[in-house]
Motif scaffolding. Structure first.
Motif, short mmCIF file in Angstrom:
data_model
loop_
_atom_site.label_atom_id
_atom_site.label_comp_id
_atom_site.label_asym_id
_atom_site.label_seq_id
_atom_site.Cartn_x
_atom_site.Cartn_y
_atom_site.Cartn_z
N ALA A 157 17.35 32.96 26.28
CA ALA A 157 18.72 32.82 26.77
C ALA A 157 18.87 33.42 28.16
CB ALA A 157 19.69 33.47 25.80
N ALA A 158 18.26 34.57 28.38
CA ALA A 158 18.35 35.24 29.69
C ALA A 158 17.76 34.37 30.79
CB ALA A 158 17.66 36.60 29.63
N GLN A 159 16.63 33.73 30.50
CA GLN A 159 16.03 32.84 31.49
C GLN A 159 16.91 31.63 31.75
OE1 GLN A 159 11.95 31.87 30.72
NE2 GLN A 159 11.30 33.99 30.46
N GLU A 160 17.54 31.13 30.73
CA GLU A 160 18.45 30.00 30.88
C GLU A 160 19.60 30.34 31.83
OE1 GLU A 160 20.45 26.31 30.21
OE2 GLU A 160 18.40 26.91 29.72
N SER A 167 20.78 42.67 29.56
CA SER A 167 22.23 42.51 29.64
C SER A 167 22.76 41.56 28.58
CB SER A 167 22.63 41.99 31.04
OG SER A 167 22.14 40.67 31.24
N CYS A 168 21.86 41.06 27.73
CA CYS A 168 22.25 40.11 26.68
C CYS A 168 22.16 40.79 25.31
CB CYS A 168 21.35 38.88 26.70
SG CYS A 168 21.36 37.98 28.27
N VAL A 169 22.95 40.31 24.38
CA VAL A 169 22.92 40.85 23.02
C VAL A 169 22.85 39.70 22.03
CG1 VAL A 169 24.16 42.97 23.59
CG2 VAL A 169 25.44 40.93 22.90
N ALA A 170 22.17 39.97 20.91
CA ALA A 170 22.11 39.00 19.82
C ALA A 170 23.06 39.45 18.72
CB ALA A 170 20.69 38.89 19.28
N ARG A 171 23.80 38.49 18.19
CA ARG A 171 24.75 38.83 17.15
C ARG A 171 25.07 37.58 16.35
NH1 ARG A 171 28.46 40.47 20.21
NH2 ARG A 171 27.83 42.67 20.33
N THR A 176 24.54 36.36 23.41
CA THR A 176 25.70 36.40 24.29
C THR A 176 25.41 37.23 25.53
OG1 THR A 176 27.21 36.20 22.41
CG2 THR A 176 28.14 37.08 24.44
N HIS A 177 25.95 36.76 26.67
CA HIS A 177 25.92 37.55 27.91
C HIS A 177 27.35 38.05 28.12
CE1 HIS A 177 25.58 38.05 32.44
NE2 HIS A 177 24.70 38.89 31.91
N PRO A 178 27.65 39.28 27.74
CA PRO A 178 29.03 39.77 27.76
C PRO A 178 29.70 39.70 29.13
CG PRO A 178 27.64 41.25 26.48
CD PRO A 178 26.73 40.29 27.16
N GLU A 179 28.94 39.90 30.22
CA GLU A 179 29.55 39.93 31.55
C GLU A 179 30.15 38.59 31.93
OE1 GLU A 179 26.89 41.42 34.49
OE2 GLU A 179 26.32 43.17 33.32
N THR A 180 29.50 37.52 31.49
CA THR A 180 30.00 36.18 31.85
C THR A 180 30.57 35.44 30.65
OG1 THR A 180 27.79 35.24 31.51
CG2 THR A 180 28.34 36.02 33.75
N ASN A 181 30.51 36.10 29.48
CA ASN A 181 31.06 35.53 28.26
C ASN A 181 30.38 34.21 27.88
OD1 ASN A 181 32.77 35.83 26.05
ND2 ASN A 181 34.32 34.46 26.93
N ARG A 182 29.09 34.08 28.25
CA ARG A 182 28.33 32.88 27.87
C ARG A 182 27.61 33.14 26.55
NH1 ARG A 182 25.15 31.65 33.44
NH2 ARG A 182 25.18 33.92 33.47
N TYR A 186 21.18 30.28 18.32
CA TYR A 186 19.72 30.28 18.19
C TYR A 186 19.17 28.86 18.16
CZ TYR A 186 19.50 35.31 16.96
OH TYR A 186 19.56 36.66 16.98
N SER A 187 19.89 27.95 17.52
CA SER A 187 19.41 26.58 17.42
C SER A 187 19.20 25.95 18.79
CB SER A 187 20.39 25.74 16.60
OG SER A 187 21.66 25.70 17.22
N GLN A 188 19.98 26.37 19.76
CA GLN A 188 19.88 25.83 21.12
C GLN A 188 18.73 26.47 21.91
OE1 GLN A 188 24.21 26.88 21.60
NE2 GLN A 188 24.22 24.95 22.77
N LEU A 189 18.14 27.51 21.36
CA LEU A 189 17.11 28.26 22.09
C LEU A 189 15.71 28.06 21.52
CD1 LEU A 189 19.12 31.59 22.41
CD2 LEU A 189 18.60 29.99 24.27
N VAL A 190 15.61 27.26 20.46
CA VAL A 190 14.34 27.10 19.76
C VAL A 190 13.22 26.64 20.71
CG1 VAL A 190 13.14 25.66 18.08
CG2 VAL A 190 15.28 26.76 17.47
N ASP A 191 13.46 25.57 21.45
CA ASP A 191 12.40 25.01 22.28
C ASP A 191 11.98 25.97 23.37
OD1 ASP A 191 12.46 22.73 20.77
OD2 ASP A 191 13.77 21.63 22.12
N ALA A 192 12.93 26.60 24.04
CA ALA A 192 12.59 27.54 25.11
C ALA A 192 11.88 28.77 24.56
CB ALA A 192 13.86 27.94 25.86
#
Length: 738
Positions: A157-160, A167-171, A176-182, A186-192
């Motif tokens: 996710a951080a690379q994306e 700066s990212c957290v898993a929950r 989630t990237h709290p600073e930008t609220n993005r 996990y399903s969207q991150l499988v391939d990367a």
């Protein structure tokens, strides 16, 4: 079974991230399980094997388990343990879910295939479910695997987003990237994530941060068991399958002599008669026809050399054997000389009987043997051993034998044995169709692999304050370990047979423990604690005798001897407090009441139990209440612990109050639940379980409740009647006049 290999591993040694058919696959090794052989292969070929069929071995890549996250976000854990009522299918997924930061509902399970190289337990060294090791062995490596997967998903996710991973957290299955609220699921991150290498250092959560571990959670297997969709071995159904029931020689070592085949085949629905040297099976369309056919078959037997075998003869031989010195398991100070020189000496002989496992699901196994393959459907605690014995019997390569493992309707060590699998395979070799072999309850109890008979000699001396100055304990019994795990049987010593005796925790300056091996003419087996269920009863009963001789309170006597064992002393004090040990018991003109106590450290868990019993005028013993306090280290699912203690009380109390297997003319005398009695629901005592919070590594919980209850009961019987119980099961006739 017994923990022979030491403590749980400290870290996972190797991890790989793979991509398999759109799934993110984390393969990992649990330390201590590398059984040798090739270890490396390409990520592409490993991923293909994992994706195409995780029930097949991935040659060269030998992880203990797989975690897969697919593009729907579902997490799959290939479970290397079996579920036999102990809650493993809930507690172990909780370890993964905790560190992976997913809801437990997102974790699915696949039963691992038979493969000792891939799925060996790190403590036991084989693909075994037993010895209260499941959580202990999985505690750190499975959490570390979940944490590694979480960290790789965060990195993806951080690379994306082009941000620092810190700066990212898993929950809850998202990053989630709290600073930008993005946020990305996990399903969207499988391939990367599948393209990244996992970190070399994987920190684990602190206990204060646990969200799942330590919290009560409903059993994940309960809904299927309630609605009937759960599949046990006995539920196996295959097209064209036939049903068989068997009769084996009633005497160990006996052989089949004659049968009335024509009469059996004349029974409607009977299809075939199958024979082995020591057993016969009638094959039919359904179980009832098979049973009727077996009755018509009227097999006769040549009893062989053990036709006159009796329990009395076995015990007499054990008494003689126990009079001789054994292999020394522990020798602190000079116990024998101290006892000889003492003016206050006590001696006792304790005996425990042969015991059956009497699992609610009778022994069964479904087999289809073809020219090029063999498939097995059953419930087994040792799938790799079952696979191996089937390969040997059929002459097929190991990889051509597939074991489909199921839920187990009670193991207790019985399904650590594969005699029922071997028998079913041998019968199935004689047929073209798939064959389900089901033992009747009578066949199950009379042809079990029994817990050993034990004959123990103890002696102790008391000092001027009534405290033990020396202690000797000679254990005489069969060695299960010598047969089952010969590498662990060294210099004549069975470490399981002396568990709970050799590691005596009481502060006695001179202690000597010996072991004398004496074998009956048949194999013996592990039984929900074995050494501990035997030795804890003997030790805690004899210690009560010392307290009585010293005219001291049994709880206070133990407290004084546990000054250097604070965790064991703490559970003893808590149990006494919660039980109201110092408070008077109710009285009745019809029944006598008493309390008894036991304390133990076995399977990595500290436990004390206090039992309240009543004894009727006819000598019948009723277990009224059990108070249990324990420190099992970090708790995963407290509901499972309570359930395990309750079931351990039922199992252990049934044995103490009623159960034994006896022989006459070579034959087992018991046959069903009317004469091998299991506690009924109306006989169930009130059980209170008090858990001391701890962040220490988890201890085992499946067996300690079973080993603690017998001495608590018999010590309570003494308190109620003044009659000391030195032989199990409790004899009501002896209590009638007490």
């Amino acid at each position: 079974m017994k923990d022979m290999k030491g403590s749980a591993p400290r870290s996972a040694t190797r991890r790989q991230v793979l991509q398999a058919g759109g799934a993110f696959v984390l393969a990992f090794t649990i330390p201590g399980c590398d059984r040798g052989g090739p270890r490396e292969r390409s990520a592409e070929s490993a991923a293909g094997a994992a994706s195409a069929d995780v029930t097949r071995e991935a040659p060269g890549l030998n992880p203990n388990a797989f975690i897969r996250i697919d593009r729907s976000g579902s997490v799959t854990l290939v479970m290397h343990k079996v579920e036999m009522g102990q809650g493993t299918f809930t507690s172990i997924p909780m370890l993964i879910a905790e560190e992976l930061e997913v809801d437990l509902s997102r974790v699915k399970l696949e039963q691992a295939p038979a493969n000792d190289d891939l799925y060996a337990d790190p403590i036991l060294g084989g693909q075994i479910t037993g010895a209260s090791t499941s959580v202990r062995g999985a505690w750190e490596p499975l959490r570390r695997a979940g944490a590694a997967a979480r960290m790789v998903l965060i990195e993806a996710a951080a690379q994306e987003w082009g941000v620092d991973a810190n700066s990212c957290v898993a929950r809850n299955g998202t990053v989630t990237h709290p600073e930008t609220n993005r946020t990305l699921d996990y399903s969207q991150l499988v391939d990367a994530a599948a393209k990244l290498s996992p970190p070399s250092i994987v920190p684990l959560k602190e206990p204060a941060d646990f969200k799942l571990i330590g919290k009560a959670h409903k059993r994940l297997d309960s809904p299927a068991k309630v609605n009937g969709s759960a599949k046990f071995g006995i539920d196996a159904r295959l097209p064209g399958m036939r049903i068989a029931t068997v009769a084996a020689s009633p005497v160990p070592g006996g052989k089949l002599k004659s049968t009335e085949d024509a009469k059996a085949l004349g029974v409607k629905g009977v299809y075939q008669v199958l024979k082995l040297d020591d057993a016969v099976a009638v094959v039919a369309d359904h179980m009832w026809s098979a049973r009727q056919g077996l009755a018509a078959l009227a097999p006769t037997w040549s009893d062989g050399p053990h036709a006159k075998l009796t329990t009395a003869a076995i015990v007499a031989e054990m008494a003689v054997a126990s009079s001789k010195e054994g292999v020394v398991a522990r020798d602190d100070g000079d116990a024998r000389q101290t006892i000889t020189d003492s003016g206050r000496k006590l001696e006792a002989i304790y005996q425990m009987p042969f015991l059956a496992h009497a699992t609610m699901e009778p022994m069964n196994c479904t087999v289809h043997v073809r020219s090029d393959a063999c498939e097995i459907w059953c419930g087994t605690q040792v799938p790799a051993i079952a696979q191996s014995i089937a390969a040997k019997i059929t002459g097929l390569p190991l990889e051509k034998v597939q074991v489909h493992n199921h839920y187990i309707g009670g193991g207790f060590g019985r399904r650590l044995e594969v005699d029922y699998v071997a028998q079913a395979v041998a019968f199935a070799k004689q047929m073209k169709e798939p064959l389900k072999v089901v033992w009747t309850r009578e066949e199950d109890i009379q042809h079990g692999v029994f817990r050993p008979y034990y004959y123990d000699r103890l002696a102790a001396s008391l000092d001027e304050n009534g405290m033990p100055s020396a202690w000797t304990h000679r254990v005489t019994g069969s060695s299960i370990t010598a047969r089952y795990a010969p590498d662990w049987f060294k210099d004549g010593l069975d470490p399981d047979a002396v568990e709970g005796a050799r590691d005596l925790k009481y502060g006695i300056p001179n202690i000597r423990v010996e072991y004398v091996r004496h074998e009956p003419p048949f194999a013996t087996a592990y039984w929900r604690g074995v050494g501990a269920t035997h030795n804890v009863w003997v030790v805690e009963s004899f210690l009560d005798e010392l307290a009585t001789a010293a005219k001291k309170d049994p709880v206070e006597y133990r407290r004084a001897l546990l000054a250097d064992v604070p965790r064991l002393r703490a559970v003893l004090e808590l149990a006494a407090l919660k039980a109201g040990w110092a408070e008077p018991l109710r009285s009745s003109s019809e029944r006598r009441f008493g309390r008894g106590v036991s304390a133990q450290f076995v399977f990595g868990t500290y436990m004390a139990q206090i039992a309240e019993v009543s004894v009727g005028k006819e000598g019948d013993v009723r277990l009224e209440r059990v108070v249990c306090a324990l420190d099992c280290g970090q708790v995963v699912n407290p509901d499972t612990i309570v359930a395990q203690i309750e079931s351990g009380v039922v199992f252990g109390a049934s044995a103490a109050l009623w159960n034994e297997i006896t022989f006459d003319r070579g034959r087992v005398q018991q046959s069903n639940f009317f004469d091998y009695r299991i506690m009924r629901i109306n006989e169930m005592p009130r059980v209170e379980v008090h858990i001391i919070p701890s962040t220490a590594s988890p201890g085992g919980i499946g067996e300690p409740g079973c080993s603690a209850i017998a001495p608590a009961i018999t010590n309570a019987v003494f308190a109620a009647t003044g009659k000391r119980i030195r032989k199990l099961p409790i004899n009501a006739e002896e209590l009638r006049s007490a």
